[in-house]
Design a protein around this motif. Structure first.
Motif, PDB file in Angstrom:
ATOM      1  N   ALA A 166       0.854  -1.184   0.000  1.00 38.09           N
ATOM      2  CA  ALA A 166       0.000   0.000   0.000  1.00 38.09           C
ATOM      3  C   ALA A 166       0.891   1.235   0.000  1.00 38.09           C
ATOM      4  N   ARG A 167       0.318   2.394  -0.288  1.00 38.04           N
ATOM      5  CA  ARG A 167       1.106   3.627  -0.302  1.00 38.04           C
ATOM      6  C   ARG A 167       1.723   3.872   1.075  1.00 38.04           C
ATOM      7  N   GLY A 168       3.032   4.051   1.091  1.00 35.27           N
ATOM      8  CA  GLY A 168       3.739   4.282   2.343  1.00 35.27           C
ATOM      9  C   GLY A 168       4.316   3.030   2.974  1.00 35.27           C
ATOM     10  N   GLU A 169       3.998   1.846   2.415  1.00 40.84           N
ATOM     11  CA  GLU A 169       4.493   0.605   2.983  1.00 40.84           C
ATOM     12  C   GLU A 169       5.644   0.029   2.146  1.00 40.84           C
ATOM     13  N   VAL A 170       6.353  -0.922   2.757  1.00 44.46           N
ATOM     14  CA  VAL A 170       7.456  -1.614   2.092  1.00 44.46           C
ATOM     15  C   VAL A 170       7.100  -3.092   1.985  1.00 44.46           C
ATOM     16  N   ALA A 171       7.217  -3.656   0.789  1.00 42.16           N
ATOM     17  CA  ALA A 171       7.006  -5.096   0.592  1.00 42.16           C
ATOM     18  C   ALA A 171       8.315  -5.710   0.105  1.00 42.16           C
ATOM     19  N   VAL A 172       8.733  -6.775   0.772  1.00 41.28           N
ATOM     20  CA  VAL A 172       9.974  -7.471   0.408  1.00 41.28           C
ATOM     21  C   VAL A 172       9.592  -8.846  -0.134  1.00 41.28           C
ATOM     22  N   PHE A 173      10.039  -9.137  -1.345  1.00 39.59           N
ATOM     23  CA  PHE A 173       9.702 -10.407  -1.994  1.00 39.59           C
ATOM     24  C   PHE A 173      10.916 -11.333  -1.999  1.00 39.59           C
ATOM     25  N   ASP A 174      10.780 -12.453  -1.285  1.00 43.48           N
ATOM     26  CA  ASP A 174      11.791 -13.506  -1.296  1.00 43.48           C
ATOM     27  C   ASP A 174      11.406 -14.455  -2.427  1.00 43.48           C
ATOM     28  N   ARG A 175      11.979 -14.228  -3.597  1.00 43.35           N
ATOM     29  CA  ARG A 175      11.521 -14.749  -4.881  1.00 43.35           C
ATOM     30  C   ARG A 175      10.314 -13.914  -5.316  1.00 43.35           C
ATOM     31  N   SER A 176       9.942 -14.034  -6.590  1.00 43.05           N
ATOM     32  CA  SER A 176       8.926 -13.107  -7.089  1.00 43.05           C
ATOM     33  C   SER A 176       8.295 -13.621  -8.364  1.00 43.05           C
ATOM     34  N   TRP A 177       7.699 -12.689  -9.113  1.00 44.00           N
ATOM     35  CA  TRP A 177       7.075 -13.002 -10.395  1.00 44.00           C
ATOM     36  C   TRP A 177       8.110 -13.462 -11.425  1.00 44.00           C
ATOM     37  N   TYR A 178       9.396 -13.315 -11.105  1.00 46.28           N
ATOM     38  CA  TYR A 178      10.422 -13.747 -12.052  1.00 46.28           C
ATOM     39  C   TYR A 178      10.598 -15.262 -12.074  1.00 46.28           C
ATOM     40  N   GLY A 179       9.912 -15.965 -11.184  1.00 47.49           N
ATOM     41  CA  GLY A 179       9.922 -17.421 -11.262  1.00 47.49           C
ATOM     42  C   GLY A 179       9.371 -17.910 -12.588  1.00 47.49           C
ATOM     43  N   ARG A 180       8.502 -17.079 -13.201  1.00 46.08           N
ATOM     44  CA  ARG A 180       7.897 -17.436 -14.482  1.00 46.08           C
ATOM     45  C   ARG A 180       8.953 -17.644 -15.567  1.00 46.08           C
ATOM     46  N   VAL A 181      10.011 -16.813 -15.542  1.00 44.90           N
ATOM     47  CA  VAL A 181      11.029 -16.894 -16.589  1.00 44.90           C
ATOM     48  C   VAL A 181      12.319 -17.544 -16.079  1.00 44.90           C
ATOM     49  N   MET A 182      12.246 -18.097 -14.856  1.00 43.38           N
ATOM     50  CA  MET A 182      13.405 -18.798 -14.308  1.00 43.38           C
ATOM     51  C   MET A 182      13.061 -20.270 -14.079  1.00 43.38           C
ATOM     52  N   VAL A 183      12.560 -20.601 -12.889  1.00 45.11           N
ATOM     53  CA  VAL A 183      12.327 -22.012 -12.564  1.00 45.11           C
ATOM     54  C   VAL A 183      11.251 -22.634 -13.458  1.00 45.11           C
ATOM     55  N   GLU A 184      10.190 -21.888 -13.759  1.00 49.27           N
ATOM     56  CA  GLU A 184       9.141 -22.467 -14.600  1.00 49.27           C
ATOM     57  C   GLU A 184       9.629 -22.683 -16.026  1.00 49.27           C
ATOM     58  N   ARG A 185      10.568 -21.869 -16.447  1.00 54.75           N
ATOM     59  CA  ARG A 185      11.172 -22.036 -17.775  1.00 54.75           C
ATOM     60  C   ARG A 185      12.167 -23.191 -17.779  1.00 54.75           C
ATOM     61  N   VAL A 186      13.124 -23.142 -16.855  1.00 55.41           N
ATOM     62  CA  VAL A 186      14.210 -24.135 -16.855  1.00 55.41           C
ATOM     63  C   VAL A 186      13.684 -25.542 -16.578  1.00 55.41           C
ATOM     64  N   ASP A 187      12.745 -25.659 -15.655  1.00 50.54           N
ATOM     65  CA  ASP A 187      12.201 -26.977 -15.314  1.00 50.54           C
ATOM     66  C   ASP A 187      11.067 -27.407 -16.240  1.00 50.54           C
ATOM     67  N   LYS A 188      10.806 -26.585 -17.264  1.00 52.90           N
ATOM     68  CA  LYS A 188       9.793 -26.906 -18.280  1.00 52.90           C
ATOM     69  C   LYS A 188       8.409 -27.143 -17.655  1.00 52.90           C
ATOM     70  N   LEU A 189       8.054 -26.283 -16.701  1.00 53.61           N
ATOM     71  CA  LEU A 189       6.746 -26.379 -16.051  1.00 53.61           C
ATOM     72  C   LEU A 189       5.658 -25.697 -16.876  1.00 53.61           C
ATOM     73  N   ILE A 190       6.068 -24.851 -17.828  1.00 52.35           N
ATOM     74  CA  ILE A 190       5.121 -24.159 -18.695  1.00 52.35           C
ATOM     75  C   ILE A 190       5.627 -24.246 -20.134  1.00 52.35           C
ATOM     76  N   LYS A 191       4.773 -23.903 -21.060  1.00 51.01           N
ATOM     77  CA  LYS A 191       5.138 -23.949 -22.476  1.00 51.01           C
ATOM     78  C   LYS A 191       6.074 -22.780 -22.813  1.00 51.01           C
ATOM     79  N   PRO A 192       6.940 -22.950 -23.812  1.00 54.93           N
ATOM     80  CA  PRO A 192       7.863 -21.872 -24.198  1.00 54.93           C
ATOM     81  C   PRO A 192       7.167 -20.547 -24.499  1.00 54.93           C
ATOM     82  N   GLU A 193       6.004 -20.614 -25.170  1.00 54.30           N
ATOM     83  CA  GLU A 193       5.313 -19.367 -25.500  1.00 54.30           C
ATOM     84  C   GLU A 193       4.825 -18.638 -24.257  1.00 54.30           C
ATOM     85  N   GLN A 194       4.619 -19.379 -23.156  1.00 53.96           N
ATOM     86  CA  GLN A 194       4.166 -18.749 -21.925  1.00 53.96           C
ATOM     87  C   GLN A 194       5.283 -17.951 -21.262  1.00 53.96           C
ATOM     88  N   TRP A 195       6.492 -18.536 -21.159  1.00 52.70           N
ATOM     89  CA  TRP A 195       7.556 -17.757 -20.521  1.00 52.70           C
ATOM     90  C   TRP A 195       8.088 -16.680 -21.446  1.00 52.70           C
TER      91      TRP A 195
END
Length: 328
Positions: free
Chosen positions: A99-128
């Motif tokens: 929220a405005r004025g707050e701090v959020a810390v992400f231990d891993r994030s939305w980048y899992g889509r183009v990292m682990v889900e890509r490398v481990d072939k959990l999704i189709k190539p067109e998705q990542w």
């Protein structure tokens, strides 16, 4: 190894005297900046990605330990739940943005889509492949709304990661942290490095830049992370248009003698209780290990619950076959 990561000097170090002089000042500076961001209603999102055993957990712990807990939240990101898989992949992150004025810390994030889900072939190539543009649009939207986005990649060499895994496995308190999956991912170090290179190239923007942290040396890692975050928050505050603070009228208070004479639960608190430092450290470590074990069991239970829900949708024959295969 890909060019960008190969050019890093992973031998960078800060000696103890320099660290002891600089770190407390940076830590206090961040707490002050947190308060100022709260007053100015500037939201801050801090993203941590990088290699397992590179120090993400320790860095996050150091980062938040002196911040006001009322204004900071840490989000450990794991594999999406079945309910989340039924929606666009960024949906589960919209509910976690600060929220405005707050701090959020992400231990891993939305980048899992183009990292682990890509490398481990959990999704189709067109998705990542399409995820790069989706992420860029997501971050641009947040930035346009006034959010500060700071993204860190904590980098260590393949050799250093293997060394740390072995050291952790020898620890009585931390050996549970290294799993079979971690060793399997270690074997794919090169694949993950190539995926990381493309991630930097496609998602490093002026409004949400990547900072690659040479994480071999603990002290250097912490100083670089703290300074980068402090610089980003200070820059955002400097650019923020000053808004007049509305005057607040204090609420009237009526004194009731009978209530003043009543004993409250706070009157019964024994403020003389104390712990010796050694006893404190021993108990703290014991409870930290216990909390980690319980957290691991909760996550395992959640995964089992999702599996049971999935199995319940299958015909009896298929369900029996999968159970037998799993037990075997």
């Amino acid at each position: 190894m890909p060019a960008m990561l190969e050019t890093l000097d992973l031998d960078k170090r800060i000696d103890k005297d320099a660290y002891d002089k600089s770190f407390p000042e940076l830590r206090d500076k961040l707490r002050d900046l947190q308060r100022r961001c709260f007053d100015a209603k500037v939201p801050v999102a801090v993203v941590f990605e990088g290699w397992d055993a590179a120090g993400k957990g320790e860095t996050i712990g150091k980062l938040v330990e002196r911040l006001d807990p009322r204004g900071v939240k840490v989000h450990p990101i794991t594999a999406p739940l079945e309910e989340e898989r039924l929606r666009p992949f960024l949906w589960r992150f919209w509910t976690k943005i600060p929220a405005r004025g707050e701090v959020a810390v992400f231990d891993r994030s939305w980048y899992g889509r183009v990292m682990v889900e890509r490398v481990d072939k959990l999704i189709k190539p067109e998705q990542w492949r399409s995820a790069y543009n989706e992420i860029a649009q997501f971050e641009r939207m947040l930035s346009d709304d006034g959010m500060v986005i700071v993204k860190f990649w904590l980098h260590i060499s393949e050799k250093e990661q293997k060394k740390r895994f072995k050291e952790i496995e020898k620890s009585k308190y931390d050996k549970w942290r290294v799993t079979k999956e971690d060793w399997e991912n270690h074997k794919l170090y090169g694949d993950y490095a190539r995926a990381a290179e493309e991630m930097f190239e496609r998602t490093n923007t002026a409004y949400a830049p990547w900072t690659i942290v040479e994480a071999t040396d603990k002290r250097y890692r912490l100083i670089k992370v703290f300074k980068t975050l402090a610089d980003a928050m200070q820059t955002a505050l400097a650019a923020k248009t000053e808004q007049p603070t509305p005057k607040r009228v204090p609420r009237a208070s009526v004194t009731v003698q009978a209530l003043k004479e009543m004993e409250t639960v706070l009157d019964k608190v024994d403020l003389t209780k104390s712990l010796k430092r050694k006893e404190y450290e021993e108990q703290l470590k014991e409870y930290q290990v216990r909390l980690r074990e319980l957290d691991d069991r909760v996550r395992a239970a959640e995964r089992d619950a999702n599996l049971e829900a999935f199995l319940a949708t299958l015909p009896d024959g298929d369900r029996t076959l999968l159970r037998e295969r799993g037990s075997g």
